[in-house]
Design an enzyme around this catalytic site. Structure first.
Site, short mmCIF file in Angstrom:
data_model
loop_
_atom_site.label_atom_id
_atom_site.label_comp_id
_atom_site.label_asym_id
_atom_site.label_seq_id
_atom_site.Cartn_x
_atom_site.Cartn_y
_atom_site.Cartn_z
N GLU A 111 1.17 -1.03 -0.19
CA GLU A 111 0.24 0.36 0.05
C GLU A 111 0.69 1.25 -0.14
O GLU A 111 2.18 1.27 0.32
CB GLU A 111 -0.73 0.53 0.93
CG GLU A 111 -1.90 -1.49 0.86
CD GLU A 111 -3.52 -1.17 2.72
OE1 GLU A 111 -2.90 -0.45 3.28
OE2 GLU A 111 -4.53 -1.96 2.18
N HIS A 223 -9.20 10.10 3.48
CA HIS A 223 -9.11 8.79 2.65
C HIS A 223 -8.66 9.77 1.42
O HIS A 223 -9.89 9.69 1.39
CB HIS A 223 -9.41 7.56 2.77
CG HIS A 223 -9.15 6.46 2.22
ND1 HIS A 223 -9.24 6.01 0.98
CD2 HIS A 223 -8.78 5.31 2.97
CE1 HIS A 223 -8.73 5.18 0.84
NE2 HIS A 223 -8.19 4.53 2.22
N ARG A 270 -0.56 9.23 2.14
CA ARG A 270 -2.58 9.58 2.06
C ARG A 270 -2.53 11.31 2.43
O ARG A 270 -3.37 11.89 1.53
CB ARG A 270 -2.46 8.06 3.70
CG ARG A 270 -3.85 8.64 2.44
CD ARG A 270 -4.64 7.59 3.87
NE ARG A 270 -4.09 5.89 3.78
CZ ARG A 270 -5.27 5.20 4.69
NH1 ARG A 270 -5.39 5.20 5.75
NH2 ARG A 270 -5.35 4.14 4.04
N HIS A 330 -11.42 9.94 8.06
CA HIS A 330 -11.35 8.26 7.73
C HIS A 330 -10.76 7.57 8.94
O HIS A 330 -11.20 6.80 9.62
CB HIS A 330 -10.13 8.06 6.39
CG HIS A 330 -9.78 6.39 7.10
ND1 HIS A 330 -10.51 5.44 6.03
CD2 HIS A 330 -8.35 5.59 6.50
CE1 HIS A 330 -9.80 4.14 6.61
NE2 HIS A 330 -9.18 4.42 6.29
N ARG A 366 -0.97 8.37 9.18
CA ARG A 366 -1.01 7.10 10.18
C ARG A 366 -0.15 6.31 8.64
O ARG A 366 -1.16 6.40 7.22
CB ARG A 366 -1.90 6.51 10.65
CG ARG A 366 -1.91 4.90 10.59
CD ARG A 366 -3.57 4.33 10.59
NE ARG A 366 -5.10 4.86 10.41
CZ ARG A 366 -4.99 3.66 9.27
NH1 ARG A 366 -3.86 2.67 9.01
NH2 ARG A 366 -5.95 4.76 8.83
C1 SIN Z 1 -7.75 0.84 2.77
O1 SIN Z 1 -7.91 -0.50 2.77
O2 SIN Z 1 -7.58 1.79 2.00
C2 SIN Z 1 -7.74 1.28 4.06
C3 SIN Z 1 -6.56 1.03 5.08
C4 SIN Z 1 -5.78 2.10 6.26
O3 SIN Z 1 -6.82 2.32 6.72
O4 SIN Z 1 -4.87 1.58 6.62
#
Ligand code: SIN
Length: 484
Positions: A111, A223, A270, A330, A366
């Site tokens: 990610e 998010h 993010r 988020h 985060r």
């Molecule tokens: C996501 O699946 O994008 C959320 C993951 C997260 O908030 O850590």
């Protein structure tokens, strides 16, 4: 008088994992605000981060610090990463099933802002839900649903238990030797969010009322990729794992504008991606989309079955069609300030774990998928510490009056809507000192009105967010102040 060994507030990953680790012979009461699935864990898609092996620990720590703009508590980050491998192993040994690769080994994905693949997932893109089901199935202690906490019985540095609504008018008190707060974040005080409706920050409000420490309340994460155009406040999430595996962000003309903002484009941290989308849309008025054209249909369906099905219901044929997106609230990095033992700072037998807590792990932003991990690691620490200390209350020493609260009042509805709008507009991705000040004044006016207990607590939480945002005059991570 019945005194529980533990009262746990919340049935997300942190609360349920604490319950799983508390021995059978202890008297445990778990309070759940709505129904058990009404929590952020249930909606978590992408996965759970973990150091892959001992060699990966320094890199996981580095990525967490970099995403958090080095505002993190380094000791807490080290604890999180070092404990990640054994924590995940313990869960798997207890029966939790994460997705495996073709060789039958744990399948790790990537990610944003992770420098390698280290995210475990379950049922493709339903990691939180699968973990939640697993923990619920393994819960041997009593869960009471529709139990809305409205006060903590605190005298000096001891918590004697909790007071909670069982209906619109009925209230109960539960005394406990240990109280564990695992009530989650604040999403529902924002107009648009990805959270469960149960997460409205009332317990943070109680903490503020008791003058216990809240930390980093200005650090709110947005998010970058939720589906735009649906009618509910809770927006469908398009997991970061999609971008980790090849989805990319374009404007309506197909231009990948994020590389104009950061060298890593859609895989930047993010806060950077959310802010860039916000800025680009404001400057150009062009729509922003998530494109899946790098995926082959069957592979996409297999890897992201739930996103595929949910988006189909909304009328999108993935991976062929791009989806309009925008950022939404988020996650709260800030919360109830805790020690490395997961105790609320200054308290003997009150613990806070998961999103409600501020361990300092996340710093100013985060790192993706560190939240489920934090819930697991710090719930284990809280249980170990409380078992070791074996603290006992004498409930007769709690001699403060138990207040008969009014849960909701007529006036609340309009003020609640106004609160959400204020937070979304002014305590959001881009902030200005002037409008933060005006918002704080409005919230302070609302606090003088004769509102119900739950709204009062939410307003206290909002006040603490706005105050913290005003106190931090310079931008840092997710807290971005627009300069004139
Ligand atoms: C996501 O699946 O994008 C959320 C993951 C997260 O908030 O850590």
């Amino acid at each position: 008088m019945k005194v529980y060994d533990y009262v746990i507030i919340g049935t997300g990953i942190a609360g349920l994992n604490a319950a799983r680790l508390i021995p059978k012979d202890k008297r445990v009461l778990i309070l759940c605000k709505m129904s058990t699935w009404n929590c952020n864990t249930f909606w978590a898609q992408g996965g759970i981060a973990s150091a892959v092996d001992e060699n990966d620990i320094p890199l996981h720590i580095k990525d967490t610090l970099e995403a958090g703009v080095n505002y993190n508590d380094i000791e807490a980050v080290e604890l999180l990463s070092k404990k990640s491998i054994s924590t995940i192993k313990n869960l798997i040994d207890s029966g939790m099933k994460f997705d495996l690769n073709e060789e039958g080994k744990l399948a790790y994905t990537k990610e944003a802002a992770h420098s390698r693949n280290r995210i475990l997932h379950a049922d493709g893109d339903a990691t939180g839900r699968m973990m939640h089901i697993f923990l619920l199935e393994n819960c041997i202690h009593e869960i009471v649903t529709q139990a809305v906490v409205c006060d903590l019985l605190i005298k000096d540095d001891i918590c004697y238990g909790v007071q909670y609504f069982t209906s619109e008018t009925e209230q109960k008190v539960a005394y406990a030797h240990n109280t564990i707060i695992a009530s989650g974040g604040v999403g529902s005080i924002y107009r648009y969010h990805t959270n469960s409706t149960a997460n409205a920050g009332e317990v943070q409000g109680i903490i503020a009322e008791k003058k216990l420490p809240l930390k980093d309340m200005e650090m709110m994460q947005f998010h970058p990729t939720v589906v735009r155009g649906t009618s509910f406040a809770r927006k469908p999430l398009l997991s970061e794992a999609l971008r980790g595996e090849g989805a990319y962000i374009v404007d309506e003309n197909g231009y990948r504008f994020l590389f104009d903002y950061h060298k890593d484009g859609e895989l930047a941290p993010r806060d950077v991606v959310s802010r860039s989308i916000f800025d680009y849309n404001k400057k150009t008025s062009l729509g922003v989309y998530l494109s899946f054209s790098t995926f082959e249909k069957n592979a996409f369906r297999k890897r992201f079955p739930n996103i595929y099905a949910n988006l189909k219901e909304l009328g999108y044929d993935l991976p062929f069609e791009r989806v309009p997106i925008s950022p939404a609230f988020h996650y709260s990095m800030g919360g109830v300030e805790t020690t490395l033992d997961a105790k609320v700072k200054g308290m003997k037998n009150l613990y806070a774990i998961g999103e409600v807590a501020c361990t300092g792990v996340h710093g100013a932003n985060r790192l993706a998928s560190n939240s489920l991990l934090e819930g697991l690691v710090f719930s284990q620490i809280a249980v170990e510490k409380s078992l070791e200390e074996n603290f006992k209350i004498d409930f007769k020493e709690y001699d403060k009056p138990i207040i008969d609260y009014i849960r909701n009042k007529e006036i609340d509805k309009d003020l609640k809507d106004s609160l959400r709008e204020i937070m979304w507009t002014y305590a959001s991705i881009v902030r200005e000192l002037k409008t933060l000040e005006e918002s704080l004044k409005t919230i302070e006016e609302y606090l003088k009105k004769d509102v119900g207990r739950l709204l009062y607590l939410r307003l206290l939480t909002a006040k603490s967010i706005l105050t913290a945002a005003l106190n931090r005059k310079k931008s840092l991570g997710a807290h971005y102040i627009k300069e004139d």
